[in-house]
Design a protein around this motif. Structure first.
Motif, mmCIF file in Angstrom:
data_model
loop_
_atom_site.group_PDB
_atom_site.id
_atom_site.type_symbol
_atom_site.label_atom_id
_atom_site.label_comp_id
_atom_site.label_asym_id
_atom_site.label_seq_id
_atom_site.Cartn_x
_atom_site.Cartn_y
_atom_site.Cartn_z
ATOM 1 N N ARG A 148 0.836 -1.204 0.000
ATOM 2 C CA ARG A 148 0.000 0.000 0.000
ATOM 3 C C ARG A 148 0.872 1.256 0.000
ATOM 4 O O ARG A 148 0.593 2.226 -0.707
ATOM 5 N N LEU A 149 1.934 1.236 0.806
ATOM 6 C CA LEU A 149 2.837 2.377 0.863
ATOM 7 C C LEU A 149 3.516 2.612 -0.489
ATOM 8 O O LEU A 149 3.648 3.762 -0.949
ATOM 9 N N ARG A 151 2.366 1.771 -3.458
ATOM 10 C CA ARG A 151 1.382 2.281 -4.412
ATOM 11 C C ARG A 151 1.143 3.772 -4.209
ATOM 12 O O ARG A 151 1.051 4.533 -5.177
ATOM 13 N N ARG A 152 1.027 4.203 -2.965
ATOM 14 C CA ARG A 152 0.836 5.634 -2.706
ATOM 15 C C ARG A 152 2.059 6.432 -3.170
ATOM 16 O O ARG A 152 1.930 7.511 -3.747
ATOM 17 N N THR A 153 3.248 5.888 -2.927
ATOM 18 C CA THR A 153 4.474 6.577 -3.354
ATOM 19 C C THR A 153 4.525 6.693 -4.875
ATOM 20 O O THR A 153 4.895 7.746 -5.420
ATOM 21 N N GLY A 155 1.959 6.757 -6.830
ATOM 22 C CA GLY A 155 0.935 7.724 -7.205
ATOM 23 C C GLY A 155 1.414 9.154 -7.040
ATOM 24 O O GLY A 155 1.174 10.008 -7.902
ATOM 25 N N PHE A 156 2.120 9.426 -5.911
ATOM 26 C CA PHE A 156 2.681 10.763 -5.704
ATOM 27 C C PHE A 156 3.659 11.111 -6.828
ATOM 28 O O PHE A 156 3.641 12.223 -7.367
ATOM 29 N N GLY A 185 -8.038 2.061 -6.323
ATOM 30 C CA GLY A 185 -6.990 2.675 -5.520
ATOM 31 C C GLY A 185 -5.995 3.444 -6.364
ATOM 32 O O GLY A 185 -5.573 4.547 -6.009
ATOM 33 N N TRP A 186 -5.613 2.864 -7.504
ATOM 34 C CA TRP A 186 -4.669 3.548 -8.392
ATOM 35 C C TRP A 186 -5.264 4.850 -8.921
ATOM 36 O O TRP A 186 -4.561 5.862 -9.040
ATOM 37 N N ARG A 188 -7.403 6.703 -7.431
ATOM 38 C CA ARG A 188 -7.382 7.679 -6.333
ATOM 39 C C ARG A 188 -5.981 8.255 -6.153
ATOM 40 O O ARG A 188 -5.826 9.446 -5.886
ATOM 41 N N HIS A 189 -4.964 7.414 -6.309
ATOM 42 C CA HIS A 189 -3.585 7.874 -6.109
ATOM 43 C C HIS A 189 -3.117 8.780 -7.251
ATOM 44 O O HIS A 189 -2.423 9.777 -7.007
#
Length: 269
Positions: A148-149, A151-153, A155-156, A185-186, A188-189
């Protein structure tokens, strides 16, 4: 001062007294410039006062092919732009382990005519050096949290590239039966304009490619078959699916660009 031929004293084609210069014979009508292929332009009328010392044969205008006719080789044509061209895109390449996602994504990004970045989820996961939670050692809360971390990274990073006019392609094994944490989720990121494309070769090809991998990216045959079976759920989803079983990296990259171009041309995709 006596004015020579081509001097500025007399106007273009004006009659005048030029006793020092013998008269020239009449100039025959000028023909159009020879053009390979299409017929030559029709003859031009003789220039007025052709017998005057300054009279010249009129220049025929450059040849222009008639509407609908194919231009000949001597006329430079603008380069054709196919596929996505210079569009700024956010792309998610989905597929099982061994599908060739990372290799194809990197090749597509490196061959586009505009700045494009490739962000690999697995590369970002492995930024964790101490305490890396390897899913092969057992899927648990730690490995889930690190996914999850990562994927968020990613996305940023993708949003930062896009904000600076640089396209971005990401790759991940997203399952169709987990829409909230997967594709949803992708989006959203990265953003709602994210374009997902599925890369799904046959199981035998995936097993063969996975066997050639090394380190913690090589999975067991049972795990590869399980992931491949879940990925088959993308059929019927409406997403573009590329079966690259018989395609090399370059051909798969072209197929990806064509799929993205079709997606961009589809309203509401």
């Amino acid at each position: 001062m006596q004015q020579g031929v081509g001097g500025g004293g007399a106007g273009w084609g004006q009659p005048g007294h030029h006793a020092a210069v013998p008269p020239q014979p009449p100039i025959p009508p000028a023909q159009g410039w020879p053009v390979p292929g299409p017929p030559a332009a029709p003859p031009q009328a003789p220039a007025p006062h052709a017998s005057a010392p300054h009279a010249q044969a009129p220049h025929a205008p450059p040849y222009s092919p008639p509407p609908g006719a194919e231009a000949t080789g001597h006329i430079p044509l603008p380069p054709a732009v196919a596929g996505t061209g210079g569009a700024t895109l956010a792309v998610l390449l989905i597929g099982p382990a061994g599908a060739g996602k990372t290799t194809v994504a990197r090749h597509w990004a490196s061959t586009r005519p505009v700045p494009t970045a490739h962000v690999s989820l697995d590369d970002v996961r492995e930024w964790v050096c101490s305490g890396f939670a390897d899913p092969q050692a057992g899927w648990n809360d730690h490995s889930e949290a690190q996914y999850r971390l990562a994927r968020r990274t990613c996305g940023f990073a993708a949003r930062n590239f896009l904000a600076n006019g640089i396209s971005c392609i990401l790759d991940d094994a997203v399952f169709p039966d987990r829409p909230v944490v997967g594709l949803g989720g992708w989006k959203r990121h990265v953003g709602p304009a994210l374009l997902p494309v599925v890369l799904l070769p046959g199981l035998e090809i995936v097993l063969e490619r996975n066997a050639a991998r090394s380190g913690n990216r090589r999975l067991s045959d049972e795990e590869v078959a399980r992931i491949h079976g879940r990925m088959a759920g993308w059929y019927g989803s409406g997403l573009p699916i590329i079966d690259n079983s018989d395609l090399d990296v370059e051909a798969t990259s072209r197929a990806l660009d064509e799929a993205l171009a079709r997606a961009l041309a589809t309203p509401g995709f």
